[in-house]
Design a protein around this motif. Structure first.
Motif, PDB file in Angstrom:
ATOM      1  N   ALA A 166      34.932  42.109  77.287  1.00  0.00           N
ATOM      2  CA  ALA A 166      33.515  41.494  76.929  1.00  0.00           C
ATOM      3  C   ALA A 166      33.176  41.561  78.512  1.00  0.00           C
ATOM      4  O   ALA A 166      33.675  41.741  79.573  1.00  0.00           O
ATOM      5  N   VAL A 167      32.118  41.693  78.918  1.00  0.00           N
ATOM      6  CA  VAL A 167      30.962  41.775  79.852  1.00  0.00           C
ATOM      7  C   VAL A 167      30.616  39.557  79.827  1.00  0.00           C
ATOM      8  O   VAL A 167      29.968  39.324  79.008  1.00  0.00           O
ATOM      9  N   PHE A 168      30.872  39.256  81.032  1.00  0.00           N
ATOM     10  CA  PHE A 168      30.790  37.701  81.245  1.00  0.00           C
ATOM     11  C   PHE A 168      29.968  37.833  82.199  1.00  0.00           C
ATOM     12  O   PHE A 168      29.321  37.844  83.261  1.00  0.00           O
ATOM     13  N   TRP A 169      28.376  36.962  82.329  1.00  0.00           N
ATOM     14  CA  TRP A 169      27.286  36.912  82.971  1.00  0.00           C
ATOM     15  C   TRP A 169      27.586  35.389  83.527  1.00  0.00           C
ATOM     16  O   TRP A 169      27.709  34.535  82.766  1.00  0.00           O
ATOM     17  N   GLY A 170      28.090  35.307  84.601  1.00  0.00           N
ATOM     18  CA  GLY A 170      27.791  33.742  85.717  1.00  0.00           C
ATOM     19  C   GLY A 170      26.488  33.820  86.333  1.00  0.00           C
ATOM     20  O   GLY A 170      25.628  34.291  86.081  1.00  0.00           O
ATOM     21  N   ARG A 171      26.645  32.799  87.045  1.00  0.00           N
ATOM     22  CA  ARG A 171      25.465  32.223  87.742  1.00  0.00           C
ATOM     23  C   ARG A 171      25.029  33.849  88.687  1.00  0.00           C
ATOM     24  O   ARG A 171      23.862  34.329  88.732  1.00  0.00           O
ATOM     25  N   GLU A 172      26.135  34.804  89.387  1.00  0.00           N
ATOM     26  CA  GLU A 172      25.299  35.718  90.753  1.00  0.00           C
ATOM     27  C   GLU A 172      24.852  37.090  89.357  1.00  0.00           C
ATOM     28  O   GLU A 172      24.049  37.344  89.554  1.00  0.00           O
ATOM     29  N   GLN A 173      25.250  37.291  88.049  1.00  0.00           N
ATOM     30  CA  GLN A 173      24.807  38.008  87.196  1.00  0.00           C
ATOM     31  C   GLN A 173      23.553  37.362  86.762  1.00  0.00           C
ATOM     32  O   GLN A 173      22.598  37.956  86.407  1.00  0.00           O
ATOM     33  N   ALA A 174      24.135  35.905  85.826  1.00  0.00           N
ATOM     34  CA  ALA A 174      22.498  35.464  85.351  1.00  0.00           C
ATOM     35  C   ALA A 174      22.354  34.015  85.559  1.00  0.00           C
ATOM     36  O   ALA A 174      23.233  33.195  84.671  1.00  0.00           O
ATOM     37  N   ASP A 175      21.439  33.656  86.803  1.00  0.00           N
ATOM     38  CA  ASP A 175      20.860  32.015  87.165  1.00  0.00           C
ATOM     39  C   ASP A 175      20.451  31.164  86.054  1.00  0.00           C
ATOM     40  O   ASP A 175      18.928  31.424  86.087  1.00  0.00           O
TER      41      ASP A 175
END
Length: 282
Positions: free
Chosen positions: A22-31
């Motif tokens: 899976a692709v995980f988007w945290g704050r760095e990728q999607a704040d």
């Protein structure tokens, strides 16, 4: 490819072990707090499903930061739902027992009347409403009292306090189901997979640990399993005031989860698993 919003939270951390591709988007990728163009980002990624494990969860701070909580808990999920609708993919969204007022002693059913007591619950409810109005294939998973070996949670707080305290006063008139984050992650993966093939299962579901228990008795079991000699004194919620009101009744009716072959997880077993991960022995 599954797209997961959230990276370092309790459930997102557990999802990493279950969804290695899976692709995980945290704050760095999607704040989510800065209102990025989530819809465009999702469409460019072209996932085959979305799990939203990101949220503003600071219940007390939300009373002063409701606009920020609303952005993360409602505006961002609405954009996820819009993108999911355009792509024709399922969206699994984690919500909370705080959408209810905690009245009575009966477990709240998924279709029951909502009446949040504070800003956090209000913003989470608005997120639910946006998803239900937009996404054709969705599952809203309301849960409660999440704990794990990761991040900040009640179990880890009790362990920390037990290092220096022999006696604690803990609220005993709030009752709910402590829920292992690992079990929530497993449920999200199973539900997301089912929605891909059976959109008729779209809807709101409840998922919490069993049996229902008070915070005080939850603490006693933590100390028992951890071998900590800490006495627990029951106190009412009124003796422990907080900026945000807590629901007294967080019991959730989880019977509809049988649609996915899921049962309520045993939180006592969850404690044992979490203590093992933390290296705590009695």
């Amino acid at each position: 490819m599954m797209l997961v919003f959230g990276s370092s939270g309790q459930v997102a951390t557990e999802l990493r072990g279950l969804l290695p591709d899976a692709v995980f988007w945290g704050r760095e990728q999607a704040d989510l707090s800065t209102d990025p163009d989530i819809g465009r980002m999702i469409e460019e990624a072209r996932p085959d499903g979305i799990i939203n494990a990101a949220a503003y969860t600071a219940v007390d701070k939300a009373e002063d930061e409701e606009a920020l909580a609303l952005q993360i808990n409602a505006t961002a999920p609405r954009k996820m739902a819009e993108a999911a609708a355009r792509l024709g993919i399922p969206l699994v969204h984690i919500s909370t027992d705080y959408v209810f007022d905690g009245a009575g002693e009966e477990p709240f059913v998924p279709g029951g009347m909502t009446a949040p007591l504070g800003a956090y619950g209000r913003t989470k409810l608005k997120g639910e409403e946006a998803i239900a109005a937009i996404a054709p294939d969705y599952a809203i998973l309301r849960t409660s009292w999440v704990f794990s070996a990761h991040g900040a949670n009640f179990l880890k707080t009790m362990l920390r306090l037990s290092e220096t305290r022999e006696h604690l006063t803990i609220v005993s008139d709030q009752v709910g189901g402590p829920t292992p984050a690992s079990a929530i992650a497993e449920a999200c993966v199973k539900i997301a997979g089912a929605l891909k093939d059976q959109s008729s299962k779209t809807g709101i579901y409840h998922f919490s640990g069993a049996p229902d228990v008070s915070w005080a008795d939850f603490a006693r079991e933590i100390f028992r399993q951890a071998g900590r000699t800490v006495s627990v004194e029951d106190i009412p919620t009124s003796a422990y005031p907080t900026p945000a009101r807590r629901p007294l009744n967080s019991r959730l009716d989880c019977r509809s989860l049988s649609a996915f072959g899921l049962d309520r997880p045993d939180w006592k077993a969850g404690i044992a698993d979490t203590l093992a991960k933390l290296g705590v022995t009695s």
